[in-house]
Design a protein around this motif. Structure first.
Motif, short mmCIF file in Angstrom:
data_model
loop_
_atom_site.label_atom_id
_atom_site.label_comp_id
_atom_site.label_asym_id
_atom_site.label_seq_id
_atom_site.Cartn_x
_atom_site.Cartn_y
_atom_site.Cartn_z
N CYS A 133 0.84 -1.21 0.00
CA CYS A 133 0.00 0.00 0.00
C CYS A 133 0.87 1.25 0.00
N GLY A 134 1.95 1.23 0.76
CA GLY A 134 2.86 2.38 0.78
C GLY A 134 3.54 2.60 -0.56
N TRP A 135 3.95 1.52 -1.20
CA TRP A 135 4.60 1.65 -2.51
C TRP A 135 3.63 2.15 -3.56
N ILE A 136 2.39 1.68 -3.52
CA ILE A 136 1.39 2.17 -4.47
C ILE A 136 1.13 3.65 -4.23
N LEU A 137 1.01 4.05 -2.97
CA LEU A 137 0.80 5.46 -2.66
C LEU A 137 2.00 6.30 -3.11
N PHE A 138 3.20 5.79 -2.91
CA PHE A 138 4.42 6.48 -3.35
C PHE A 138 4.42 6.67 -4.86
N TYR A 139 4.04 5.62 -5.59
CA TYR A 139 3.97 5.71 -7.05
C TYR A 139 2.95 6.74 -7.49
N LEU A 140 1.78 6.72 -6.87
CA LEU A 140 0.73 7.66 -7.26
C LEU A 140 1.14 9.10 -6.98
N ILE A 141 1.78 9.35 -5.85
CA ILE A 141 2.22 10.71 -5.53
C ILE A 141 3.28 11.16 -6.53
N LEU A 142 4.24 10.29 -6.83
CA LEU A 142 5.28 10.67 -7.78
C LEU A 142 4.72 10.88 -9.18
N SER A 143 3.85 9.98 -9.62
CA SER A 143 3.33 10.12 -10.98
C SER A 143 2.47 11.37 -11.13
N LYS A 144 1.72 11.73 -10.09
CA LYS A 144 0.89 12.93 -10.17
C LYS A 144 1.69 14.21 -10.00
N SER A 145 2.79 14.16 -9.22
CA SER A 145 3.53 15.39 -8.95
C SER A 145 4.61 15.68 -10.00
N ILE A 146 5.42 14.69 -10.36
CA ILE A 146 6.50 14.96 -11.31
C ILE A 146 6.32 14.25 -12.64
N GLY A 147 5.20 13.57 -12.82
CA GLY A 147 4.97 12.85 -14.07
C GLY A 147 4.91 13.77 -15.28
N TYR A 148 4.28 14.93 -15.13
CA TYR A 148 4.17 15.88 -16.23
C TYR A 148 5.55 16.38 -16.65
N LYS A 149 6.36 16.77 -15.67
CA LYS A 149 7.70 17.28 -15.98
C LYS A 149 8.57 16.19 -16.61
N THR A 150 8.44 14.97 -16.11
CA THR A 150 9.23 13.86 -16.65
C THR A 150 8.82 13.56 -18.09
N ASP A 151 7.52 13.51 -18.36
CA ASP A 151 7.06 13.26 -19.73
C ASP A 151 7.51 14.36 -20.68
N LYS A 152 7.43 15.59 -20.23
CA LYS A 152 7.85 16.71 -21.06
C LYS A 152 9.34 16.63 -21.37
N TRP A 153 10.13 16.30 -20.36
CA TRP A 153 11.59 16.18 -20.55
C TRP A 153 11.92 15.01 -21.48
N LEU A 154 11.26 13.86 -21.26
CA LEU A 154 11.53 12.70 -22.10
C LEU A 154 11.12 12.94 -23.55
N TYR A 155 10.02 13.64 -23.77
CA TYR A 155 9.59 13.93 -25.12
C TYR A 155 10.59 14.86 -25.80
N GLY A 156 11.17 15.80 -25.07
CA GLY A 156 12.19 16.68 -25.63
C GLY A 156 13.46 15.95 -25.99
N GLU A 157 13.78 14.89 -25.23
CA GLU A 157 14.98 14.10 -25.49
C GLU A 157 14.77 13.08 -26.60
#
Length: 181
Positions: A156-180
């Motif tokens: 449950c903690g790992w799932i919560l950790f994944y959800l927090i990370l994907s919602k908080s930095i997922g946009y920036k990561t996708d944008k950076w990866l698309y630029g690369e």
């Protein structure tokens, strides 16, 4: 002395109570934005509100500005060339390369595909799929077909950790990866 709190009548005790709310109500009329020199906690409050402090030209950049944003690329992903073969014996007619979807499929409960819920929707209504999967999980746990080990609760903690990370930095990561890309 405590005698000033006691009423003068002998029939009963009446205590006057001074609350902290009465004292702080006069201080709450001043907004932190209007203060010349805010204290440490007022500065933190202003940062979370996105209000610039005195002497700052623009509002502070917050790590939560991109929270729950979804990245949409400006152009679609390039497709695999039709004549590309990794080996001469590769059968592209019967086994073509899978096309990568432009957008992720719709999900429910942050991670379960919507296609798991739609067959139940017409028969059981809106809450039916949730009750089915909840009941199935309860049944499997109760009959010990799905056994939790000692560290199973950490899932449950790992799932919560994944959800927090994907919602908080997922946009920036996708944008950076698309630029690369």
């Amino acid at each position: 002395s405590l005698s000033r709190l006691v009423s003068q009548s002998r029939s009963g005790f009446v205590f006057t109570i001074r609350s902290a709310h009465a004292v702080s109500s006069s201080a709450a009329t001043v907004k932190p934005e209007e203060l010349e020199n805010p204290n440490f906690f007022q500065k933190i409050s202003l940062r979370f509100k996105g209000v610039p402090l005195k002497g700052e030209a623009q509002r502070p950049k917050c790590m939560f500005d991109d929270l729950d944003k979804e990245f949409f690329p400006p152009q679609p992903l390039p497709e695999m060339p039709k004549d590309f073969k990794e080996h001469p014996d590769r059968d592209l007619v019967n086994y073509p390369y899978p096309a990568r979807p432009m957008y992720a499929p719709k999900t429910r409960l942050f991670m379960l595909p919507n296609s798991w819920f739609t067959p139940f929707q017409n028969v059981t209504g809106t809450s039916g799929p949730y009750l089915f999967f909840g009941g199935l999980a309860s049944f499997l746990i109760n009959k010990e077909m799905w056994v939790f080990e000692e560290q199973g609760h950490m899932l449950c903690g790992w799932i919560l950790f994944y959800l927090i990370l994907s919602k908080s930095i997922g946009y920036k990561t996708d944008k950076w990866l698309y630029g690369e890309y």
